[in-house]
Every structure is written in C-alpha cells, then in structure tokens.
Design a protein around this motif. Structure first.
Motif, PDB file in Angstrom:
ATOM      1  N   MET A   1      42.485  26.345 -65.538  1.00 41.03           N
ATOM      2  CA  MET A   1      41.557  25.599 -66.361  1.00 41.03           C
ATOM      3  C   MET A   1      42.260  24.467 -67.111  1.00 41.03           C
ATOM      4  O   MET A   1      41.639  23.472 -67.448  1.00 41.03           O
ATOM      5  N   ARG A   2      43.558  24.649 -67.326  1.00 39.01           N
ATOM      6  CA  ARG A   2      44.342  23.600 -67.974  1.00 39.01           C
ATOM      7  C   ARG A   2      44.321  22.322 -67.144  1.00 39.01           C
ATOM      8  O   ARG A   2      44.248  21.216 -67.676  1.00 39.01           O
ATOM      9  N   LYS A   3      44.353  22.489 -65.821  1.00 39.31           N
ATOM     10  CA  LYS A   3      44.333  21.318 -64.940  1.00 39.31           C
ATOM     11  C   LYS A   3      42.984  20.592 -65.030  1.00 39.31           C
ATOM     12  O   LYS A   3      42.937  19.366 -65.049  1.00 39.31           O
ATOM     13  N   VAL A   4      41.891  21.337 -65.120  1.00 42.39           N
ATOM     14  CA  VAL A   4      40.560  20.743 -65.274  1.00 42.39           C
ATOM     15  C   VAL A   4      40.519  19.948 -66.577  1.00 42.39           C
ATOM     16  O   VAL A   4      40.036  18.808 -66.614  1.00 42.39           O
ATOM     17  N   TYR A   5      41.024  20.535 -67.639  1.00 43.67           N
ATOM     18  CA  TYR A   5      41.089  19.889 -68.952  1.00 43.67           C
ATOM     19  C   TYR A   5      41.865  18.575 -68.851  1.00 43.67           C
ATOM     20  O   TYR A   5      41.409  17.531 -69.327  1.00 43.67           O
ATOM     21  N   ARG A   6      43.033  18.630 -68.216  1.00 45.56           N
ATOM     22  CA  ARG A   6      43.886  17.444 -68.068  1.00 45.56           C
ATOM     23  C   ARG A   6      43.179  16.359 -67.268  1.00 45.56           C
ATOM     24  O   ARG A   6      43.165  15.189 -67.657  1.00 45.56           O
ATOM     25  N   VAL A   7      42.576  16.748 -66.143  1.00 50.57           N
ATOM     26  CA  VAL A   7      41.885  15.776 -65.286  1.00 50.57           C
ATOM     27  C   VAL A   7      40.727  15.135 -66.051  1.00 50.57           C
ATOM     28  O   VAL A   7      40.532  13.914 -65.995  1.00 50.57           O
ATOM     29  N   LEU A   8      39.958  15.927 -66.774  1.00 53.18           N
ATOM     30  CA  LEU A   8      38.834  15.377 -67.544  1.00 53.18           C
ATOM     31  C   LEU A   8      39.318  14.396 -68.614  1.00 53.18           C
ATOM     32  O   LEU A   8      38.717  13.339 -68.814  1.00 53.18           O
ATOM     33  N   ALA A   9      40.407  14.734 -69.293  1.00 52.50           N
ATOM     34  CA  ALA A   9      40.949  13.832 -70.321  1.00 52.50           C
ATOM     35  C   ALA A   9      41.370  12.510 -69.698  1.00 52.50           C
ATOM     36  O   ALA A   9      41.045  11.431 -70.216  1.00 52.50           O
ATOM     37  N   PHE A  10      42.079  12.578 -68.565  1.00 55.40           N
ATOM     38  CA  PHE A  10      42.510  11.345 -67.906  1.00 55.40           C
ATOM     39  C   PHE A  10      41.318  10.574 -67.332  1.00 55.40           C
ATOM     40  O   PHE A  10      41.323   9.340 -67.314  1.00 55.40           O
ATOM     41  N   LEU A  11      40.293  11.282 -66.877  1.00 56.79           N
ATOM     42  CA  LEU A  11      39.088  10.597 -66.372  1.00 56.79           C
ATOM     43  C   LEU A  11      38.394   9.807 -67.485  1.00 56.79           C
ATOM     44  O   LEU A  11      37.902   8.698 -67.243  1.00 56.79           O
ATOM     45  N   VAL A  12      38.354  10.368 -68.678  1.00 52.97           N
ATOM     46  CA  VAL A  12      37.769   9.627 -69.804  1.00 52.97           C
ATOM     47  C   VAL A  12      38.562   8.342 -70.024  1.00 52.97           C
ATOM     48  O   VAL A  12      37.982   7.257 -70.175  1.00 52.97           O
ATOM     49  N   ALA A  13      39.886   8.441 -70.034  1.00 55.74           N
ATOM     50  CA  ALA A  13      40.722   7.246 -70.241  1.00 55.74           C
ATOM     51  C   ALA A  13      40.491   6.225 -69.127  1.00 55.74           C
ATOM     52  O   ALA A  13      40.365   5.023 -69.391  1.00 55.74           O
ATOM     53  N   ILE A  14      40.415   6.679 -67.894  1.00 51.93           N
ATOM     54  CA  ILE A  14      40.176   5.774 -66.761  1.00 51.93           C
ATOM     55  C   ILE A  14      38.810   5.111 -66.885  1.00 51.93           C
ATOM     56  O   ILE A  14      38.660   3.906 -66.631  1.00 51.93           O
ATOM     57  N   GLU A  15      37.815   5.885 -67.281  1.00 49.13           N
ATOM     58  CA  GLU A  15      36.460   5.332 -67.446  1.00 49.13           C
ATOM     59  C   GLU A  15      36.424   4.274 -68.540  1.00 49.13           C
ATOM     60  O   GLU A  15      35.708   3.278 -68.419  1.00 49.13           O
ATOM     61  N   VAL A  16      37.185   4.465 -69.613  1.00 48.28           N
ATOM     62  CA  VAL A  16      37.237   3.457 -70.677  1.00 48.28           C
ATOM     63  C   VAL A  16      37.867   2.174 -70.136  1.00 48.28           C
ATOM     64  O   VAL A  16      37.389   1.068 -70.431  1.00 48.28           O
ATOM     65  N   ALA A  17      38.911   2.300 -69.324  1.00 49.59           N
ATOM     66  CA  ALA A  17      39.519   1.112 -68.704  1.00 49.59           C
ATOM     67  C   ALA A  17      38.512   0.415 -67.787  1.00 49.59           C
ATOM     68  O   ALA A  17      38.418  -0.815 -67.780  1.00 49.59           O
ATOM     69  N   LEU A  18      37.755   1.198 -67.030  1.00 48.06           N
ATOM     70  CA  LEU A  18      36.713   0.612 -66.169  1.00 48.06           C
ATOM     71  C   LEU A  18      35.668  -0.117 -67.011  1.00 48.06           C
ATOM     72  O   LEU A  18      35.179  -1.187 -66.613  1.00 48.06           O
ATOM     73  N   GLN A  19      35.322   0.447 -68.155  1.00 41.86           N
ATOM     74  CA  GLN A  19      34.354  -0.193 -69.038  1.00 41.86           C
ATOM     75  C   GLN A  19      34.826  -1.590 -69.438  1.00 41.86           C
ATOM     76  O   GLN A  19      34.039  -2.538 -69.451  1.00 41.86           O
ATOM     77  N   ALA A  20      36.096  -1.694 -69.789  1.00 47.57           N
ATOM     78  CA  ALA A  20      36.648  -3.002 -70.163  1.00 47.57           C
ATOM     79  C   ALA A  20      36.577  -3.964 -68.974  1.00 47.57           C
ATOM     80  O   ALA A  20      36.212  -5.134 -69.137  1.00 47.57           O
ATOM     81  N   MET A  21      36.891  -3.455 -67.791  1.00 47.93           N
ATOM     82  CA  MET A  21      36.833  -4.303 -66.600  1.00 47.93           C
ATOM     83  C   MET A  21      35.406  -4.757 -66.322  1.00 47.93           C
ATOM     84  O   MET A  21      35.177  -5.937 -66.014  1.00 47.93           O
ATOM     85  N   PHE A  22      34.446  -3.854 -66.429  1.00 47.41           N
ATOM     86  CA  PHE A  22      33.042  -4.201 -66.169  1.00 47.41           C
ATOM     87  C   PHE A  22      32.567  -5.299 -67.112  1.00 47.41           C
ATOM     88  O   PHE A  22      31.971  -6.286 -66.691  1.00 47.41           O
ATOM     89  N   ILE A  23      32.807  -5.112 -68.408  1.00 48.91           N
ATOM     90  CA  ILE A  23      32.238  -6.043 -69.373  1.00 48.91           C
ATOM     91  C   ILE A  23      32.886  -7.422 -69.268  1.00 48.91           C
ATOM     92  O   ILE A  23      32.206  -8.445 -69.385  1.00 48.91           O
ATOM     93  N   VAL A  24      34.170  -7.477 -69.012  1.00 44.72           N
ATOM     94  CA  VAL A  24      34.836  -8.772 -68.883  1.00 44.72           C
ATOM     95  C   VAL A  24      34.428  -9.456 -67.579  1.00 44.72           C
ATOM     96  O   VAL A  24      34.213 -10.671 -67.551  1.00 44.72           O
TER      97      VAL A  24
END
Length: 160
Positions: free
Chosen positions: A1-24
């Motif tokens: 379950m630790r791996k799921v937690y880690r992947v979800l945390a990194f996915l949030v960070a990746i999604e925030v980066a995508l958000q910046a890319m989308f808006i710009v």
C-alpha cells in the motif's frame, strides 16, 4: 500500500505540472488568436461551450485545465488520503491531508479568481506549494521504505 501512496502523491505533482502546461498553452494560443484579429469577450467563451466549436485550436487546453483541476486532481488527493491510512508511512496521514487541503484551496482560488483577479496570483502560488508538498510526500514515502529495509538488515545482522 506504500507504493500506491507514493504513486498517488507523485501523480498529484505530475497533474499540477500538467495544469501549468495546459493553462500556458491555452494562453499562448489565445494571444496568437488575438494577434490574428480574434476578439475576446464573454460571448467568445460562452459560444465555444454552447456550440462545442473552439475559436482557436489551443482553446481545448482551457477545458483540460478546468476538468483536470476540478475532477482529476481532487480525486487523486482523496485517494491519497484513503491510502495513507493503510500505507504506514510516518506522518503519512498528515502529509496526505496537507495535499488535500492545498487541493481544496487551489480549487477555491481558481473559482474565486474569476471574481477577484488578485486571487489568480494566489492560485499560481498555491500551485507551487501543492506541487512541492505532493512531490515531497512521494519522496518521503520512498525514504521511509528505504530506512525500514535498512532497519531490517541491521536487525538480522544482530540476530546472527
């Protein structure tokens, strides 16, 4: 379950980066469209949503930014909180709730930024905080796993 937690945390960070890319990307397309004679007013966006026809190709990035920020990222943050109860990461629940609070603040600032322009600046600043906390949450879970493995090895050496 630790791996799921880690992947979800990194996915949030990746999604925030995508958000910046989308808006710009959308903003750059909007600027090019205006340079070519396009006119922006409230009706431009309303017509695009009603007809389903984008006034310029990059307009889709605004839609992606909205859908991603209102649905995908909050869902990932909620799943991160749920997984934190089972992941057994030191202070993992606190960090997961920190991510969720920043996501909720981000959505609120994004929605309120349409009424109060200064909140747009806070929306951008909070995005940096959210990216940082989400990435750090993922990194912390990895470090916790590594130290746990090291503790097991040293305990095995003592037992022998």
């Amino acid at each position: 379950m630790r791996k799921v937690y880690r992947v979800l945390a990194f996915l949030v960070a990746i999604e925030v980066a995508l958000q910046a890319m989308f808006i710009v990307y959308g903003d750059a397309g909007l600027g090019l469209w205006v340079d070519d004679g396009g006119v922006v007013d409230k009706a431009t966006f309303e017509n695009a949503f009603e007809s389903g026809e984008a006034p310029f190709p990059e307009f889709q990035a605004f839609i992606l930014h909205g859908m991603n920020g209102m649905m995908v990222i909050p869902l990932l943050a909620l799943l991160l909180v749920i997984s934190s109860f089972f992941a057994k990461v030191p202070r993992g629940v606190a960090f997961a709730f920190g991510v969720l609070v920043l996501v909720l603040l981000q959505v609120t600032l994004g929605l309120m930024g349409h009424s109060i322009a200064a909140l747009g600046a806070l929306h951008g600043l909070n995005a940096l905080a959210l990216f940082s906390v989400a990435a750090w949450t993922g990194i912390r879970s990895r470090a916790g796993a590594a130290s746990k493995g090291a503790d097991r090895e040293s305990a095995e050496r003592v037992a022998v």
